[in-house]
Design a protein around this motif. Sequence first.
Motif, PDB file in Angstrom:
ATOM      1  N   LEU A 194     -34.622  41.125 -33.355  1.00 55.27           N
ATOM      2  CA  LEU A 194     -33.905  41.627 -34.528  1.00 55.27           C
ATOM      3  C   LEU A 194     -33.280  42.990 -34.230  1.00 55.27           C
ATOM      4  O   LEU A 194     -32.088  43.223 -34.526  1.00 55.27           O
ATOM      5  N   LEU A 195     -34.066  43.881 -33.628  1.00 56.73           N
ATOM      6  CA  LEU A 195     -33.553  45.201 -33.257  1.00 56.73           C
ATOM      7  C   LEU A 195     -32.459  45.091 -32.198  1.00 56.73           C
ATOM      8  O   LEU A 195     -31.417  45.751 -32.288  1.00 56.73           O
ATOM      9  N   LEU A 196     -32.699  44.240 -31.197  1.00 62.37           N
ATOM     10  CA  LEU A 196     -31.716  44.075 -30.128  1.00 62.37           C
ATOM     11  C   LEU A 196     -30.386  43.540 -30.648  1.00 62.37           C
ATOM     12  O   LEU A 196     -29.316  44.022 -30.254  1.00 62.37           O
ATOM     13  N   SER A 197     -30.455  42.556 -31.517  1.00 62.47           N
ATOM     14  CA  SER A 197     -29.219  41.985 -32.064  1.00 62.47           C
ATOM     15  C   SER A 197     -28.431  43.036 -32.820  1.00 62.47           C
ATOM     16  O   SER A 197     -27.198  43.103 -32.718  1.00 62.47           O
ATOM     17  N   ALA A 198     -29.139  43.875 -33.577  1.00 63.79           N
ATOM     18  CA  ALA A 198     -28.466  44.930 -34.338  1.00 63.79           C
ATOM     19  C   ALA A 198     -27.821  45.957 -33.407  1.00 63.79           C
ATOM     20  O   ALA A 198     -26.680  46.378 -33.628  1.00 63.79           O
ATOM     21  N   SER A 256     -18.769  40.015 -28.055  1.00 60.83           N
ATOM     22  CA  SER A 256     -19.048  38.604 -27.791  1.00 60.83           C
ATOM     23  C   SER A 256     -20.534  38.276 -27.716  1.00 60.83           C
ATOM     24  O   SER A 256     -20.902  37.215 -27.245  1.00 60.83           O
ATOM     25  N   VAL A 257     -21.412  39.210 -28.131  1.00 59.21           N
ATOM     26  CA  VAL A 257     -22.838  38.922 -28.069  1.00 59.21           C
ATOM     27  C   VAL A 257     -23.159  37.731 -28.972  1.00 59.21           C
ATOM     28  O   VAL A 257     -22.572  37.571 -30.042  1.00 59.21           O
ATOM     29  N   ILE A 258     -24.068  36.875 -28.529  1.00 58.40           N
ATOM     30  CA  ILE A 258     -24.329  35.648 -29.278  1.00 58.40           C
ATOM     31  C   ILE A 258     -24.949  35.981 -30.640  1.00 58.40           C
ATOM     32  O   ILE A 258     -25.695  36.951 -30.765  1.00 58.40           O
ATOM     33  N   PRO A 259     -24.645  35.192 -31.676  1.00 60.00           N
ATOM     34  CA  PRO A 259     -25.153  35.460 -33.027  1.00 60.00           C
ATOM     35  C   PRO A 259     -26.675  35.431 -33.069  1.00 60.00           C
ATOM     36  O   PRO A 259     -27.326  34.743 -32.286  1.00 60.00           O
ATOM     37  N   PHE A 260     -27.238  36.163 -34.039  1.00 57.15           N
ATOM     38  CA  PHE A 260     -28.694  36.224 -34.160  1.00 57.15           C
ATOM     39  C   PHE A 260     -29.284  34.855 -34.455  1.00 57.15           C
ATOM     40  O   PHE A 260     -30.397  34.551 -34.037  1.00 57.15           O
ATOM     41  N   SER A 261     -28.545  34.026 -35.187  1.00 60.74           N
ATOM     42  CA  SER A 261     -29.039  32.673 -35.481  1.00 60.74           C
ATOM     43  C   SER A 261     -29.257  31.877 -34.192  1.00 60.74           C
ATOM     44  O   SER A 261     -30.242  31.141 -34.058  1.00 60.74           O
ATOM     45  N   GLN A 262     -28.333  32.046 -33.227  1.00 59.65           N
ATOM     46  CA  GLN A 262     -28.480  31.366 -31.944  1.00 59.65           C
ATOM     47  C   GLN A 262     -29.632  31.963 -31.137  1.00 59.65           C
ATOM     48  O   GLN A 262     -30.374  31.248 -30.461  1.00 59.65           O
ATOM     49  N   VAL A 263     -29.772  33.298 -31.222  1.00 59.17           N
ATOM     50  CA  VAL A 263     -30.896  33.968 -30.557  1.00 59.17           C
ATOM     51  C   VAL A 263     -32.214  33.446 -31.117  1.00 59.17           C
ATOM     52  O   VAL A 263     -33.150  33.145 -30.374  1.00 59.17           O
ATOM     53  N   MET A 275     -41.470  39.921 -21.802  1.00 56.95           N
ATOM     54  CA  MET A 275     -40.535  39.597 -22.873  1.00 56.95           C
ATOM     55  C   MET A 275     -39.136  40.116 -22.561  1.00 56.95           C
ATOM     56  O   MET A 275     -38.138  39.480 -22.911  1.00 56.95           O
ATOM     57  N   GLY A 276     -39.038  41.257 -21.891  1.00 52.12           N
ATOM     58  CA  GLY A 276     -37.735  41.877 -21.654  1.00 52.12           C
ATOM     59  C   GLY A 276     -36.792  41.040 -20.810  1.00 52.12           C
ATOM     60  O   GLY A 276     -35.626  40.823 -21.184  1.00 52.12           O
ATOM     61  N   ILE A 277     -37.279  40.545 -19.688  1.00 52.82           N
ATOM     62  CA  ILE A 277     -36.413  39.783 -18.785  1.00 52.82           C
ATOM     63  C   ILE A 277     -36.034  38.429 -19.368  1.00 52.82           C
ATOM     64  O   ILE A 277     -34.859  38.045 -19.323  1.00 52.82           O
ATOM     65  N   PRO A 278     -36.980  37.661 -19.961  1.00 53.45           N
ATOM     66  CA  PRO A 278     -36.564  36.419 -20.625  1.00 53.45           C
ATOM     67  C   PRO A 278     -35.546  36.644 -21.745  1.00 53.45           C
ATOM     68  O   PRO A 278     -34.610  35.859 -21.907  1.00 53.45           O
ATOM     69  N   LEU A 279     -35.717  37.722 -22.530  1.00 54.83           N
ATOM     70  CA  LEU A 279     -34.760  37.995 -23.599  1.00 54.83           C
ATOM     71  C   LEU A 279     -33.370  38.297 -23.047  1.00 54.83           C
ATOM     72  O   LEU A 279     -32.358  37.922 -23.651  1.00 54.83           O
ATOM     73  N   ALA A 280     -33.313  38.969 -21.918  1.00 53.53           N
ATOM     74  CA  ALA A 280     -32.008  39.244 -21.302  1.00 53.53           C
ATOM     75  C   ALA A 280     -31.302  37.944 -20.936  1.00 53.53           C
ATOM     76  O   ALA A 280     -30.074  37.826 -21.080  1.00 53.53           O
ATOM     77  N   THR A 281     -32.065  36.946 -20.488  1.00 56.93           N
ATOM     78  CA  THR A 281     -31.456  35.650 -20.152  1.00 56.93           C
ATOM     79  C   THR A 281     -30.993  34.913 -21.404  1.00 56.93           C
ATOM     80  O   THR A 281     -30.064  34.107 -21.334  1.00 56.93           O
ATOM     81  N   ILE A 282     -31.632  35.188 -22.542  1.00 56.84           N
ATOM     82  CA  ILE A 282     -31.224  34.552 -23.798  1.00 56.84           C
ATOM     83  C   ILE A 282     -29.932  35.178 -24.326  1.00 56.84           C
ATOM     84  O   ILE A 282     -29.010  34.480 -24.747  1.00 56.84           O
ATOM     85  N   TYR A 283     -29.860  36.500 -24.294  1.00 59.99           N
ATOM     86  CA  TYR A 283     -28.683  37.191 -24.830  1.00 59.99           C
ATOM     87  C   TYR A 283     -27.460  37.058 -23.918  1.00 59.99           C
ATOM     88  O   TYR A 283     -26.323  37.021 -24.395  1.00 59.99           O
ATOM     89  N   PHE A 284     -27.694  37.016 -22.616  1.00 63.98           N
ATOM     90  CA  PHE A 284     -26.577  36.958 -21.673  1.00 63.98           C
ATOM     91  C   PHE A 284     -26.788  35.819 -20.666  1.00 63.98           C
ATOM     92  O   PHE A 284     -26.986  36.057 -19.471  1.00 63.98           O
ATOM     93  N   PRO A 285     -26.763  34.574 -21.140  1.00 60.22           N
ATOM     94  CA  PRO A 285     -27.083  33.427 -20.268  1.00 60.22           C
ATOM     95  C   PRO A 285     -26.086  33.219 -19.130  1.00 60.22           C
ATOM     96  O   PRO A 285     -26.443  32.645 -18.118  1.00 60.22           O
ATOM     97  N   LYS A 286     -24.867  33.698 -19.279  1.00 61.00           N
ATOM     98  CA  LYS A 286     -23.833  33.469 -18.265  1.00 61.00           C
ATOM     99  C   LYS A 286     -23.515  34.714 -17.439  1.00 61.00           C
ATOM    100  O   LYS A 286     -22.670  34.658 -16.552  1.00 61.00           O
ATOM    101  N   ASN A 287     -24.168  35.813 -17.734  1.00 61.93           N
ATOM    102  CA  ASN A 287     -23.852  37.069 -17.046  1.00 61.93           C
ATOM    103  C   ASN A 287     -25.060  37.542 -16.242  1.00 61.93           C
ATOM    104  O   ASN A 287     -25.914  38.270 -16.749  1.00 61.93           O
ATOM    105  N   VAL A 288     -25.131  37.117 -14.979  1.00 67.67           N
ATOM    106  CA  VAL A 288     -26.301  37.437 -14.152  1.00 67.67           C
ATOM    107  C   VAL A 288     -26.354  38.921 -13.800  1.00 67.67           C
ATOM    108  O   VAL A 288     -27.429  39.462 -13.551  1.00 67.67           O
ATOM    109  N   GLU A 289     -25.209  39.590 -13.763  1.00 66.85           N
ATOM    110  CA  GLU A 289     -25.212  41.017 -13.425  1.00 66.85           C
ATOM    111  C   GLU A 289     -25.921  41.827 -14.513  1.00 66.85           C
ATOM    112  O   GLU A 289     -26.678  42.750 -14.208  1.00 66.85           O
TER     113      GLU A 289
END
Length: 321
Positions: free
Chosen positions: A143-147, A155-162, A269-283
């Motif tokens: 919730l905090l990250l999405s905000a 282009s960050v993915i919507p919170f509903s998708q998160v 939790m941090g690294i998995p969440l990064a893959t959720i928010y930016f699934p196509k951006n490995v950098e």
Amino acid sequence: MDKHVNFFLVLVITLFITWFLRDFGGMLNSHEMFATVTIMLMYVGMGLTTDSRQLLVGLRNWKLVLFSQFSLFGLSPLLAYALFHVVLRYSPLEYAVGLLFLGCLPTTITSCIMLTKEYGGNAVGALYNSIVSQFLGLFLTPLLLSALLATQFVSVIPFSQVLKNLCYKMIIPFAIGQILRQRHVSLGRIPGIVTYYGIFFILYMKLAATFCKGNLLEYFHLLAIPLIGVAAFCTLLLLLVSALAAGCRFSREDRVCSIFTGTQKTMGMGIPLATIYFPKNVEIVSSVSLLIIFYYILVMVGAAFVVVRILPKQEKNVNKA
């Protein structure tokens, strides 16, 4: 083997394998299934190893619980957000965003408890606070990250998708692990091994995908300023938490506990969440992962230094007064 020694050893081995098997890791990363299954297994394991019955018992020391959770989900995000904007003046957005992830993460499960106990703190309080923060983090962190991310990424993915990804990758597997635990299903050390080493497997895939692109010197050069920002974040958070804990007139045991639980951040939790928010951006995922790892190492050393060097002096001053 000491857990911290084991961490450094596994990290070095992971980086070594990443360098020499980067093409294979990049191939694995191109199939999202590998990261998804790993995250799900990690959270089943976390559910199996987390004693949720301790939650209500821990609330008896409500002042310590409130203080630690405020440090993690109130003070920490505000400080990280402020430093993020400073770093952003000298660094590209994609490399500075890891500061936002750091600010919103809950504490660790094992490290804060071990260190609190080792330095004479309230280990039971650390156990309770780590469990509370893990449960709160499942909802508050995204919730905090999405905000925060929405103010920087169009282009960050919507919170509903998160939330959808969070449910099937982390929350539901965690709940399954809890159910299995309640039914006294025992898998020995397997859940702990999967939870601990799974994060290094994800790190291997993400870093390998980045290393495959070459220009590594330029990549690490771009991370220099964000790493300085992480060091500043760690230093300021440690000083603020220790000063506020002293102002709350906690006992020394509770102050040690608040320093270790209120400043550490979990990679799980941090690294998995990064893959959720930016699934196509490995950098971005790679830079976030490296900043979280750097902070994890730095805060263990820094918190121990604060406890050893500052708390005894403050205790003497209090006694003299």
